[in-house]
Design a protein around this motif. Structure first.
Motif, mmCIF file in Angstrom:
data_model
loop_
_atom_site.group_PDB
_atom_site.id
_atom_site.type_symbol
_atom_site.label_atom_id
_atom_site.label_comp_id
_atom_site.label_asym_id
_atom_site.label_seq_id
_atom_site.Cartn_x
_atom_site.Cartn_y
_atom_site.Cartn_z
ATOM 1 N N ALA A 177 20.520 68.605 43.769
ATOM 2 C CA ALA A 177 20.767 67.894 45.025
ATOM 3 C C ALA A 177 21.229 68.827 46.145
ATOM 4 C CB ALA A 177 21.808 66.799 44.821
ATOM 5 N N PHE A 178 21.431 70.124 45.836
ATOM 6 C CA PHE A 178 21.896 71.063 46.849
ATOM 7 C C PHE A 178 20.984 71.000 48.089
ATOM 8 C CE2 PHE A 178 22.011 75.238 48.870
ATOM 9 C CZ PHE A 178 23.370 75.426 48.998
ATOM 10 N N PRO A 179 21.536 71.002 49.331
ATOM 11 C CA PRO A 179 22.886 71.403 49.718
ATOM 12 C C PRO A 179 23.968 70.335 49.583
ATOM 13 C CG PRO A 179 21.653 70.878 51.670
ATOM 14 C CD PRO A 179 20.689 70.751 50.517
ATOM 15 N N LEU A 180 23.631 69.137 49.108
ATOM 16 C CA LEU A 180 24.685 68.187 48.800
ATOM 17 C C LEU A 180 25.441 68.697 47.577
ATOM 18 C CD1 LEU A 180 22.811 64.769 49.177
ATOM 19 C CD2 LEU A 180 23.750 66.271 50.934
ATOM 20 N N GLY A 181 26.687 68.325 47.461
ATOM 21 C CA GLY A 181 27.432 68.752 46.289
ATOM 22 C C GLY A 181 28.928 68.735 46.503
ATOM 23 N N ILE A 182 29.630 69.278 45.531
ATOM 24 C CA ILE A 182 31.090 69.246 45.481
ATOM 25 C C ILE A 182 31.594 70.654 45.202
ATOM 26 C CG2 ILE A 182 33.072 68.344 44.165
ATOM 27 C CD1 ILE A 182 31.133 65.906 43.517
ATOM 28 N N GLU A 183 32.565 71.094 45.983
ATOM 29 C CA GLU A 183 33.183 72.389 45.735
ATOM 30 C C GLU A 183 34.219 72.231 44.621
ATOM 31 O OE1 GLU A 183 31.562 74.378 47.424
ATOM 32 O OE2 GLU A 183 31.065 73.415 49.314
ATOM 33 N N LEU A 184 34.338 73.233 43.753
ATOM 34 C CA LEU A 184 35.265 73.170 42.635
ATOM 35 C C LEU A 184 36.229 74.349 42.694
ATOM 36 C CD1 LEU A 184 36.190 71.995 39.875
ATOM 37 C CD2 LEU A 184 34.431 73.430 38.807
ATOM 38 N N ILE A 185 37.513 74.028 42.625
ATOM 39 C CA ILE A 185 38.563 75.043 42.528
ATOM 40 C C ILE A 185 39.325 74.795 41.237
ATOM 41 C CG2 ILE A 185 40.658 76.009 43.557
ATOM 42 C CD1 ILE A 185 39.630 75.081 46.291
ATOM 43 N N LEU A 186 39.425 75.815 40.410
ATOM 44 C CA LEU A 186 40.178 75.743 39.160
ATOM 45 C C LEU A 186 41.489 76.490 39.344
ATOM 46 C CD1 LEU A 186 37.246 76.641 36.738
ATOM 47 C CD2 LEU A 186 38.023 74.346 37.382
ATOM 48 N N THR A 187 42.597 75.857 38.991
ATOM 49 C CA THR A 187 43.899 76.504 39.129
ATOM 50 C C THR A 187 44.588 76.560 37.774
ATOM 51 O OG1 THR A 187 45.082 74.430 39.613
ATOM 52 C CG2 THR A 187 44.169 75.640 41.489
ATOM 53 N N CYS A 188 45.369 77.604 37.593
ATOM 54 C CA CYS A 188 46.147 77.753 36.356
ATOM 55 C C CYS A 188 47.331 78.654 36.664
ATOM 56 C CB CYS A 188 45.293 78.357 35.245
ATOM 57 S SG CYS A 188 46.156 78.519 33.667
ATOM 58 N N GLY A 189 48.529 78.100 36.600
ATOM 59 C CA GLY A 189 49.709 78.898 36.916
ATOM 60 C C GLY A 189 49.661 79.413 38.332
ATOM 61 N N ASP A 190 49.608 80.733 38.475
ATOM 62 C CA ASP A 190 49.600 81.373 39.787
ATOM 63 C C ASP A 190 48.213 81.869 40.181
ATOM 64 O OD1 ASP A 190 52.286 80.921 39.589
ATOM 65 O OD2 ASP A 190 52.893 83.022 39.570
ATOM 66 N N ARG A 191 47.174 81.461 39.430
ATOM 67 C CA ARG A 191 45.830 81.991 39.663
ATOM 68 C C ARG A 191 44.832 80.871 39.938
ATOM 69 N NH1 ARG A 191 43.945 85.663 35.019
ATOM 70 N NH2 ARG A 191 44.430 83.819 33.753
ATOM 71 N N LEU A 192 43.695 81.268 40.466
ATOM 72 C CA LEU A 192 42.636 80.304 40.730
ATOM 73 C C LEU A 192 41.275 80.991 40.639
ATOM 74 C CD1 LEU A 192 41.368 80.727 43.860
ATOM 75 C CD2 LEU A 192 43.620 79.890 44.459
ATOM 76 N N ALA A 193 40.264 80.161 40.458
ATOM 77 C CA ALA A 193 38.866 80.592 40.532
ATOM 78 C C ALA A 193 38.097 79.449 41.175
ATOM 79 C CB ALA A 193 38.312 80.922 39.153
#
Length: 205
Positions: A177-193
């Motif tokens: 479906a791109f460019p439709l979509g959802i951004e994803l941020i993963l967090t853990c403690g003091d870090r993210l991806a």
């Protein structure tokens, strides 16, 4: 009044400067999908979080404002969290995930169906897709993901603890479906991806 404000917990020690530092870390994570970013300790040490992880709290303080809407999964929602985010960012709280600009959830509760509940934007305004923030148990262990697409030279491997294969399969289903979509941020403690909507995901092995 001062006692009430004290109960809310501290936000950024230097609001403008700290928000910029966190925002730059998020941009770096988005531009290099799957690369784990450590947030500055000096920024995080000033926070008094409302039951959310330190990286999650910092990202919300940096990204939310009065024009955005946030949905917290019931496992994370509390009156303290609502008051904290409202006071420090002015954000609007919503009770349904599909109305949210930002959705926050723990990995244990992140089901495949969530991808279909959140806003993905429209053909006219694809940028209106939501941002999903998931607190994972690890950014070093878990299912091995092979990431491809803009910002990845060949293949980037990421392991995110607590998220199951069905969650990632549902994320793959959105790629067409791109460019439709959802951004994803993963967090853990003091870090993210981060995985922007343009990133293609497959399970290694």
């Amino acid at each position: 009044m001062s006692a009430v404000l004290a109960d809310l917990g501290r936000g950024f020690g230097q609001p403008v400067h700290d928000a910029q530092r966190v925002f730059r870390a998020v941009l770096e994570a988005m531009s290099r999908p799957g690369r784990v970013q450590a947030l500055p300790a000096a920024v995080l040490d000033a926070l008094e979080t409302p039951g959310l992880g330190r990286a999650t709290t910092a990202v919300l303080l940096a990204l939310l404002d009065a024009e955005t809407r946030v949905w917290l999964h019931p496992s994370l929602y509390s009156e303290a969290a609502r008051a904290y985010l409202s006071f420090h960012t002015g954000v609007q709280h919503v009770d349904e995930a599909h109305r949210a600009s930002f959705a926050v959830i723990e990995a244990d509760h992140a089901t495949p169906a969530l991808w279909h509940e959140l806003a993905r934007g429209s053909d006219a305004v694809p940028q209106d897709g939501a941002t999903l923030i998931v607190e994972v148990t690890s950014l070093d262990q878990g299912l091995a993901l092979a990431l491809r697409g803009p910002g990845v030279e060949t293949v980037q491997t990421l392991r995110a603890g607590g998220l199951h294969a069905g969650f990632w399969q549902a994320r793959r289903d959105l790629e067409s479906a791109f460019p439709l979509g959802i951004e994803l941020i993963l967090t853990c403690g003091d870090r993210l991806a981060a995985l922007p909507r343009s990133t293609r995901v497959s399970l290694e092995g």
